[in-house]
Write an enzyme that holds these catalytic residues in place. Structure first.
Site, PDB file in Angstrom:
ATOM      1  N   HIS A   1      27.677 -80.981  54.688  1.00  0.00           N
ATOM      2  CA  HIS A   1      27.732 -81.226  52.919  1.00  0.00           C
ATOM      3  C   HIS A   1      28.260 -82.160  52.500  1.00  0.00           C
ATOM      4  CE1 HIS A   1      24.022 -79.196  53.332  1.00  0.00           C
ATOM      5  NE2 HIS A   1      25.541 -78.199  53.580  1.00  0.00           N
TER       6      HIS A   1
HETATM    7  O1  RIB Z   1      24.593 -77.085  49.107  1.00  0.00           O
HETATM    8  C1  RIB Z   1      25.614 -77.337  49.366  1.00  0.00           C
HETATM    9  C2  RIB Z   1      26.607 -77.677  48.538  1.00  0.00           C
HETATM   10  O2  RIB Z   1      26.875 -76.175  47.996  1.00  0.00           O
HETATM   11  C3  RIB Z   1      28.284 -77.693  49.351  1.00  0.00           C
HETATM   12  O3  RIB Z   1      28.869 -78.547  48.740  1.00  0.00           O
HETATM   13  C4  RIB Z   1      28.381 -76.454  49.882  1.00  0.00           C
HETATM   14  O4  RIB Z   1      29.952 -76.301  50.172  1.00  0.00           O
HETATM   15  C5  RIB Z   1      27.996 -75.392  48.955  1.00  0.00           C
HETATM   16  O5  RIB Z   1      29.098 -75.860  47.766  1.00  0.00           O
END
Ligand code: RIB
Ligand code: CA
Length: 313
Positions: free
Chosen positions: A243
């Site tokens: 992500h």
């Molecule tokens: O949903 C994914 C996000 O939530 C990413 O930033 C992960 O590190 C968590 O913070």
């Protein structure tokens, strides 16, 4: 082109760690003015510690790390140890940090930095809940117009939610902070699950990190090995979704990404859909566009960039 001045606001988190390593490995693209930790994946005392662990892994202990807000603006903290493990950086065995934590509160660092640097020259890279960012905007509204751009990981539309059926974790944890941010008028680029779920660390990609043979490369392979088990089990996906590195990769190679400039509103009233990013992808409302919503990426190009840059550390 001089490197962009950035502040990384983060809740490490294995994927945050990879995003930070990418930034620290790319001085020609980014001048990291500071790293501000926020409560999210794990409580603040761990996210601020993990941010320092990552700086030491990268050999960049001159980057100041600040602790910020330990809970959302108006709600109880929700964490994600079920995804990231009890330390937030489960996977590799990394030593406790020796670099010090800055005394200044992260929110005050953000405000001070935006007031000191020339207006329009500092980009906020937000990898967790938006609590520090929105708190800074509420405490010092004068700094809002001084922000060059916000590039954040959060939200979802076609991909729907990962912490509830409708909400992505970062927005869900602090929807009020997200609402303040999306109503700020700042140029926002959002990396939602729609694109991050296309950035999967398949086994060959994991092998490429491990084959670097460096402490950072091996640690990234171990982090994503750990991190992937949740998504593989839940989605049957072929690897962990990276992500947060989509945020720092965008600043290096925006051509790897594509999306639309649309209206995005945040649900804050309903318990059922709290934290939903209501993205007007098809332009069915007359609400003004306020964010560039990224929906796709060149995944092979993304991972080639990651391996090349992390291989520098
Ligand atoms: O949903 C994914 C996000 O939530 C990413 O930033 C992960 O590190 C968590 O913070
Ligand atoms: Ca994160």
């Amino acid at each position: 082109m001089p490197p962009r001045k950035i502040i990384i606001d983060t809740d490490p988190g294995q994927d945050d760690a990879v995003a930070i390593l990418l930034a620290l490995a790319s001085p020609e693209d980014m001048d990291v003015l500071g790293i501000t930790a926020v409560a999210g994946n794990v409580p603040l005392e761990l996210t601020q510690k993990n941010a320092r662990i990552v700086c030491e892994l990268a050999g960049k202990t001159d980057v100041p790390v600040f602790a910020g807000c330990d809970r959302p603006m108006g709600r109880q903290l929700v964490t994600a140890e079920h995804v990231h493990g009890k330390t937030g950086l489960d996977g590799p065995s990394l030593p406790d940090p020796t670099m010090r934590l800055q005394d200044q509160h992260a929110v005050d660092f953000i405000i001070e930095t935006l007031r000191r640097e020339d207006a329009g020259t500092v980009t906020l890279c937000v990898l967790g809940p938006l609590t520090n960012i929105a708190t800074a905007f509420q405490k010092a509204p004068d700094v809002i117009e001084r922000v060059q751009q916000i590039v954040l990981m959060g939200g979802a539309y076609f991909e729907v939610g990962n912490i509830t059926p409708t909400a992505e974790f970062n927005i869900y944890v602090d929807p009020e902070a997200a609402e303040i941010t999306f109503k700020s008028g700042i140029d926002i680029v959002i990396m939602p699950l729609d694109v991050t779920h296309k950035a999967l660390v398949t086994q060959p990609r994991n092998d490429a990190f491990r084959d670097l043979g460096t402490p950072s490369g091996i640690a990234v392979a171990q982090m994503t090995d750990f991190f992937e088990r949740f998504d593989k089990e839940k989605y049957g996906s072929s690897g962990a979704p990276l992500h947060d590195p989509c945020v720092t990769a965008y600043l290096i190679a925006p051509e790897l990404f594509s999306g639309r400039h649309i209206n995005v509103e945040i649900e804050t009233q309903s318990d059922l859909t709290r934290g939903m990013t209501v993205a007007d992808w098809w332009g069915v409302t007359d609400r003004p566009a306020n964010a560039t919503f990224i929906g796709d990426l060149d995944a092979d190009g993304f991972f080639a960039l990651l391996v090349e840059r992390i291989g520098r550390l």
